[in-house]
Design a protein around this motif. Structure first.
Motif, short mmCIF file in Angstrom:
data_model
loop_
_atom_site.label_atom_id
_atom_site.label_comp_id
_atom_site.label_asym_id
_atom_site.label_seq_id
_atom_site.Cartn_x
_atom_site.Cartn_y
_atom_site.Cartn_z
N GLN A 108 10.69 -27.41 -9.51
CA GLN A 108 10.17 -26.51 -8.49
C GLN A 108 9.34 -25.45 -9.20
OE1 GLN A 108 12.73 -23.62 -6.32
NE2 GLN A 108 12.26 -24.87 -4.50
N VAL A 109 8.07 -25.32 -8.79
CA VAL A 109 7.16 -24.42 -9.50
C VAL A 109 6.51 -23.46 -8.50
CG1 VAL A 109 6.68 -26.06 -11.36
CG2 VAL A 109 5.25 -26.06 -9.31
N GLU A 110 6.18 -22.29 -9.03
CA GLU A 110 5.38 -21.33 -8.26
C GLU A 110 3.95 -21.44 -8.74
OE1 GLU A 110 5.00 -16.51 -7.48
OE2 GLU A 110 6.49 -17.30 -8.89
N VAL A 111 3.03 -21.75 -7.84
CA VAL A 111 1.64 -21.92 -8.21
C VAL A 111 0.77 -21.34 -7.10
CG1 VAL A 111 1.73 -24.30 -7.31
CG2 VAL A 111 -0.18 -23.58 -8.75
N GLY A 112 -0.10 -20.43 -7.45
CA GLY A 112 -1.00 -19.82 -6.47
C GLY A 112 -0.27 -19.10 -5.35
N GLY A 113 0.89 -18.51 -5.64
CA GLY A 113 1.65 -17.80 -4.63
C GLY A 113 2.48 -18.69 -3.72
N ARG A 114 2.47 -20.01 -3.97
CA ARG A 114 3.27 -20.96 -3.17
C ARG A 114 4.31 -21.60 -4.06
NH1 ARG A 114 -1.84 -22.61 -2.56
NH2 ARG A 114 -1.33 -24.62 -3.49
N VAL A 115 5.37 -22.09 -3.43
CA VAL A 115 6.43 -22.83 -4.14
C VAL A 115 6.27 -24.31 -3.79
CG1 VAL A 115 8.90 -23.17 -4.41
CG2 VAL A 115 7.98 -20.85 -4.15
N GLU A 116 6.17 -25.14 -4.83
CA GLU A 116 5.98 -26.58 -4.62
C GLU A 116 6.85 -27.36 -5.60
OE1 GLU A 116 1.94 -28.01 -4.26
OE2 GLU A 116 1.17 -25.95 -4.16
N TRP A 117 6.97 -28.66 -5.33
CA TRP A 117 7.66 -29.56 -6.25
C TRP A 117 6.63 -30.33 -7.06
CZ3 TRP A 117 12.72 -29.42 -7.24
CH2 TRP A 117 13.56 -28.80 -6.31
N ALA A 118 6.89 -30.44 -8.36
CA ALA A 118 5.96 -31.13 -9.26
C ALA A 118 6.71 -32.18 -10.07
CB ALA A 118 5.28 -30.13 -10.20
N GLN A 119 6.01 -33.24 -10.41
CA GLN A 119 6.58 -34.34 -11.19
C GLN A 119 6.65 -33.94 -12.66
OE1 GLN A 119 7.44 -37.53 -9.78
NE2 GLN A 119 8.47 -37.80 -11.75
N LEU A 120 7.82 -34.17 -13.28
CA LEU A 120 7.98 -33.90 -14.71
C LEU A 120 7.53 -35.11 -15.53
CD1 LEU A 120 11.52 -32.25 -14.69
CD2 LEU A 120 9.38 -31.11 -15.34
N PRO A 121 7.21 -34.93 -16.81
CA PRO A 121 6.92 -36.07 -17.67
C PRO A 121 8.14 -36.99 -17.77
CG PRO A 121 6.22 -34.03 -18.72
CD PRO A 121 7.01 -33.64 -17.51
N ALA A 122 7.93 -38.21 -18.23
CA ALA A 122 9.00 -39.20 -18.29
C ALA A 122 10.17 -38.74 -19.15
CB ALA A 122 8.45 -40.53 -18.82
N ASP A 123 9.88 -37.98 -20.22
CA ASP A 123 10.96 -37.52 -21.11
C ASP A 123 11.51 -36.15 -20.69
OD1 ASP A 123 8.83 -35.93 -21.72
OD2 ASP A 123 8.82 -36.36 -23.87
N GLY A 124 11.09 -35.63 -19.57
CA GLY A 124 11.55 -34.33 -19.11
C GLY A 124 10.73 -33.17 -19.62
N GLY A 125 10.09 -33.35 -20.78
CA GLY A 125 9.20 -32.33 -21.33
C GLY A 125 9.87 -31.14 -21.98
N GLY A 126 11.21 -30.99 -21.82
CA GLY A 126 11.90 -29.86 -22.43
C GLY A 126 11.55 -28.52 -21.82
#
Length: 338
Positions: free
Chosen positions: A38-56
């Motif tokens: 769950q990320v905050e981007v441009g003043g909105r809260v959205e769900w984003a896909q993580l990399p396959a390894d989670g990205g840390g």
């Protein structure tokens, strides 16, 4: 070389970059089991896909996002603030320790990067010959780095001419040996990507990268040798060209001894993952070294080091001609000591 290729990729036309959109956001919540953040981007809260390894990634961390086809992806952590801090530390120390020359050196470096990124690379991307623009760009880089830092005088002019002669020799040798070894220029992932987009002479781009990668070390060598010859000339104005060259090369031999491995180690440090494959790949060493990625990396190392070796006698000869008979103003001292 790789920085040169990355700058080239960055400045490719927009049609080659894809139709997605890059954004900056902040991680609020991680659900690694679902591969989502769950990320905050441009003043909105959205769900984003993580990399396959989670990205840390961690909650609260600033990240780079990529939106394409209505989907949002987390790509990289935002590294620019830390990069800015590191560069600020470098600028601070260069200014405190180098004083006036340190500041001029920073200005020369900045202007040189502008020449490469905003003139050489766009010219090549527009279909220009990489070798021609790399050589012309080298002249611009050398004018900034040598004249801006050390002033306009006989010493710096001799260093400039010696460096340009060395660059010309490196280009000639690079052309000769890359053709003899039948290089294609497809020695990296970046080059393979450029091949898909087309319109670029990849072999010439490889050769241009070799030249650009040697400029900093060549400048260091040539300015130091010219300063040595200048000091010898003003210590004994009766020295002619031959005597100045002989005495200058007495110092030059020590210079060569200390610099012979400079570029080899610099290139090797950037190619450790490639060399690590030597221990993992079951292919016999004789055949693995024959592949273009390995052969091209080794050729880059050797050609760059040859440029350093040639810069010492060439600059010494030009400087001896310029300062024979005590010509020029009072000695300015050595560029630095090795």
């Amino acid at each position: 070389m790789r920085l040169f290729l990355l700058a080239f990729l960055w400045l490719l036309p927009a049609w080659a970059q894809g139709g997605g959109e890059y954004l900056l956001g902040r991680v609020l919540l991680l659900e690694t089991e679902r591969g989502l953040a769950q990320v905050e981007v441009g003043g909105r809260v959205e769900w984003a896909q993580l990399p396959a390894d989670g990205g840390g990634f961690r909650p609260g961390e600033r990240v780079l996002l990529y939106r394409e086809g209505g989907r949002l992806y987390v790509t990289e952590p935002d590294r620019l603030p830390w990069m800015g801090l590191l560069l600020g530390l470098f600028v601070l120390l260069a200014t405190l320790l180098g004083r006036g020359k340190g500041v001029r050196g920073l200005m020369g470096t900045f202007l040189s990067l502008l020449v490469v990124v905003y003139w050489v690379v766009p010219s090549v991307a527009a279909g220009g010959n990489p070798l021609l623009y790399a050589f012309l760009g080298s002249v611009g880089v050398l004018l900034f780095t040598i004249y801006l830092v050390h002033g306009v005088n006989r010493k710096t002019t001799a260093a400039l001419l010696g460096t340009l002669l060395s660059v010309a020799f490196v280009l000639f040798l690079a052309l000769l040996f890359t053709r003899a070894m039948a290089f294609t220029g497809l020695a990296s992932e970046e080059a393979l990507l450029l091949r898909q987009w087309g319109g670029v002479d990849l072999l010439s781009l490889f050769l241009a990268g070799v030249v650009v990668g040697t400029l900093g070390a060549l400048t260091d060598v040539s300015v130091t040798q010219a300063a040595v010859v200048q000091a010898l000339s003003h210590a004994n104005p009766r020295f002619g060209l031959g005597e100045l060259y002989r005495r200058g090369m007495e110092v030059g031999y020590d210079h060569i001894g200390s610099l012979v491995n400079t570029l080899v180690l610099a290139y090797a440090a950037g190619s450790l993952p490639l060399f690590l494959l030597l221990t993992k790949d079951p292919t016999p060493l004789r055949f693995l070294l024959n592949t273009e990625p390995f052969a091209a990396e080794i050729a880059s190392m050797v050609l760059g080091s040859l440029g350093l070796l040639l810069a010492v006698p060439l600059t010494t000869l030009v400087a001896a001609w310029a300062f024979q008979g005590g010509k020029g103003g009072p000695g300015e001292g050595h560029g630095h000591a090795h």
